[in-house]
Scaffold this motif. Structure first.
Motif, mmCIF file in Angstrom:
data_model
loop_
_atom_site.group_PDB
_atom_site.id
_atom_site.type_symbol
_atom_site.label_atom_id
_atom_site.label_comp_id
_atom_site.label_asym_id
_atom_site.label_seq_id
_atom_site.Cartn_x
_atom_site.Cartn_y
_atom_site.Cartn_z
ATOM 1 N N VAL A 67 -21.954 24.926 -19.987
ATOM 2 C CA VAL A 67 -20.558 24.565 -19.710
ATOM 3 C C VAL A 67 -20.277 24.733 -18.218
ATOM 4 C CG1 VAL A 67 -18.162 25.285 -20.060
ATOM 5 C CG2 VAL A 67 -19.682 25.038 -22.031
ATOM 6 N N GLN A 68 -20.727 25.837 -17.670
ATOM 7 C CA GLN A 68 -20.515 26.106 -16.245
ATOM 8 C C GLN A 68 -21.239 25.063 -15.384
ATOM 9 O OE1 GLN A 68 -22.178 29.814 -14.678
ATOM 10 N NE2 GLN A 68 -20.224 30.135 -13.632
ATOM 11 N N ARG A 69 -22.471 24.725 -15.747
ATOM 12 C CA ARG A 69 -23.233 23.729 -14.987
ATOM 13 C C ARG A 69 -22.555 22.361 -15.029
ATOM 14 N NH1 ARG A 69 -26.362 19.604 -15.224
ATOM 15 N NH2 ARG A 69 -26.309 19.405 -17.472
ATOM 16 N N LEU A 70 -22.138 21.947 -16.238
ATOM 17 C CA LEU A 70 -21.470 20.649 -16.370
ATOM 18 C C LEU A 70 -20.183 20.604 -15.557
ATOM 19 C CD1 LEU A 70 -21.974 19.957 -20.174
ATOM 20 C CD2 LEU A 70 -22.976 18.662 -18.286
ATOM 21 N N SER A 71 -19.463 21.690 -15.568
ATOM 22 C CA SER A 71 -18.192 21.760 -14.856
ATOM 23 C C SER A 71 -18.393 21.776 -13.347
ATOM 24 C CB SER A 71 -17.426 23.004 -15.298
ATOM 25 O OG SER A 71 -16.237 23.143 -14.563
ATOM 26 N N GLN A 72 -19.269 22.641 -12.880
ATOM 27 C CA GLN A 72 -19.413 22.827 -11.435
ATOM 28 C C GLN A 72 -20.329 21.801 -10.780
ATOM 29 O OE1 GLN A 72 -20.534 26.930 -10.930
ATOM 30 N NE2 GLN A 72 -18.525 27.674 -11.575
ATOM 31 N N GLU A 73 -21.471 21.493 -11.415
ATOM 32 C CA GLU A 73 -22.437 20.605 -10.781
ATOM 33 C C GLU A 73 -22.180 19.134 -11.095
ATOM 34 O OE1 GLU A 73 -26.434 21.823 -11.655
ATOM 35 O OE2 GLU A 73 -25.995 23.930 -11.199
ATOM 36 N N GLU A 74 -21.715 18.856 -12.304
ATOM 37 C CA GLU A 74 -21.524 17.459 -12.710
ATOM 38 C C GLU A 74 -20.074 17.006 -12.616
ATOM 39 O OE1 GLU A 74 -24.156 15.682 -13.232
ATOM 40 O OE2 GLU A 74 -25.569 17.358 -13.301
ATOM 41 N N GLY A 75 -19.163 17.940 -12.433
ATOM 42 C CA GLY A 75 -17.758 17.584 -12.288
ATOM 43 C C GLY A 75 -17.074 17.153 -13.569
ATOM 44 N N VAL A 76 -17.616 17.570 -14.721
ATOM 45 C CA VAL A 76 -17.026 17.205 -16.006
ATOM 46 C C VAL A 76 -15.894 18.181 -16.313
ATOM 47 C CG1 VAL A 76 -17.479 16.845 -18.459
ATOM 48 C CG2 VAL A 76 -19.265 16.342 -16.784
ATOM 49 N N ASN A 77 -14.748 17.642 -16.740
ATOM 50 C CA ASN A 77 -13.637 18.544 -17.079
ATOM 51 C C ASN A 77 -13.896 19.201 -18.436
ATOM 52 O OD1 ASN A 77 -12.789 16.795 -19.146
ATOM 53 N ND2 ASN A 77 -11.329 15.753 -17.802
ATOM 54 N N LEU A 78 -13.119 20.229 -18.749
ATOM 55 C CA LEU A 78 -13.376 21.006 -19.958
ATOM 56 C C LEU A 78 -13.191 20.190 -21.235
ATOM 57 C CD1 LEU A 78 -11.876 24.468 -18.950
ATOM 58 C CD2 LEU A 78 -14.271 23.729 -18.932
ATOM 59 N N ALA A 79 -12.245 19.260 -21.240
ATOM 60 C CA ALA A 79 -12.076 18.396 -22.413
ATOM 61 C C ALA A 79 -13.319 17.525 -22.598
ATOM 62 C CB ALA A 79 -10.832 17.521 -22.258
ATOM 63 N N GLY A 80 -13.880 17.031 -21.508
ATOM 64 C CA GLY A 80 -15.100 16.241 -21.580
ATOM 65 C C GLY A 80 -16.280 17.067 -22.054
ATOM 66 N N ILE A 81 -16.344 18.305 -21.584
ATOM 67 C CA ILE A 81 -17.424 19.202 -22.007
ATOM 68 C C ILE A 81 -17.312 19.487 -23.501
ATOM 69 C CG2 ILE A 81 -18.345 21.541 -21.775
ATOM 70 C CD1 ILE A 81 -17.561 21.361 -18.774
ATOM 71 N N LYS A 82 -16.088 19.707 -23.975
ATOM 72 C CA LYS A 82 -15.902 19.956 -25.408
ATOM 73 C C LYS A 82 -16.383 18.762 -26.220
ATOM 74 C CE LYS A 82 -12.600 21.359 -28.886
ATOM 75 N NZ LYS A 82 -11.242 21.754 -29.207
#
Length: 144
Positions: A67-82
């Motif tokens: 989750v942290q990698r997707l958010s910080q490195e890929e720029g995916v928001n939390l709704a997208g990660i979910k």
């Protein structure tokens, strides 16, 4: 736009919910409050003790890192990660279902072959020593 494929796979990590929130947060490189927020959002589902304390597994910690990698490195928001997590779970379920269906198909084919072997030769089939492509039309005669 650069497309990055995301695969959530945690291999042989444990599902045992034994880590308290401070240890899980330290292992994931996050603040415990972040874990609480992710729990409220449904990004990770820790186990609960009888007193209501959160307990995390190694798999949960690996998910938190992703989750942290997707958010910080890929720029995916939390709704997208979910949504990614949900879809990866669905893909896993579908893969398991395909495995089950393939096994069922193999069992069915084996059973069919066994049934055909036990009833052959049938009176309505004529065995042929070699594969032929000829078409034979059979018209029954009327027995009066």
């Amino acid at each position: 736009m650069d497309r990055t494929e995301v695969f959530l796979s945690f291999g042989a990590v444990s599902d045992a919910k034994v880590l308290i929130i401070s240890i899980a947060a330290r292992q994931a490189g996050m603040h415990p409050q972040t874990l609480r927020q992710y729990d409220r959002m449904g990004l990770v589902q820790p186990g609960r003790t009888a007193g209501g304390g959160r307990r995390y597994s190694e798999r949960d910690v690996a998910l938190l890192r992703e989750v942290q990698r997707l958010s910080q490195e890929e720029g995916v928001n939390l709704a997208g990660i979910k949504r990614i997590i949900e879809l990866e779970g669905l893909v896993g379920d579908l893969r398991q279902r395909v495995v089950e269906l393939e096994a069922e198909l193999l069992r069915t084919r084996t059973r069919l072959a066994q049934m055909e072997a036990t009833v052959f030769p049938r009176r309505d089939l004529v065995p042929s020593p070699q594969h032929q492509t000829a078409l034979v039309v059979w018209r029954p005669t009327k027995n009066v």
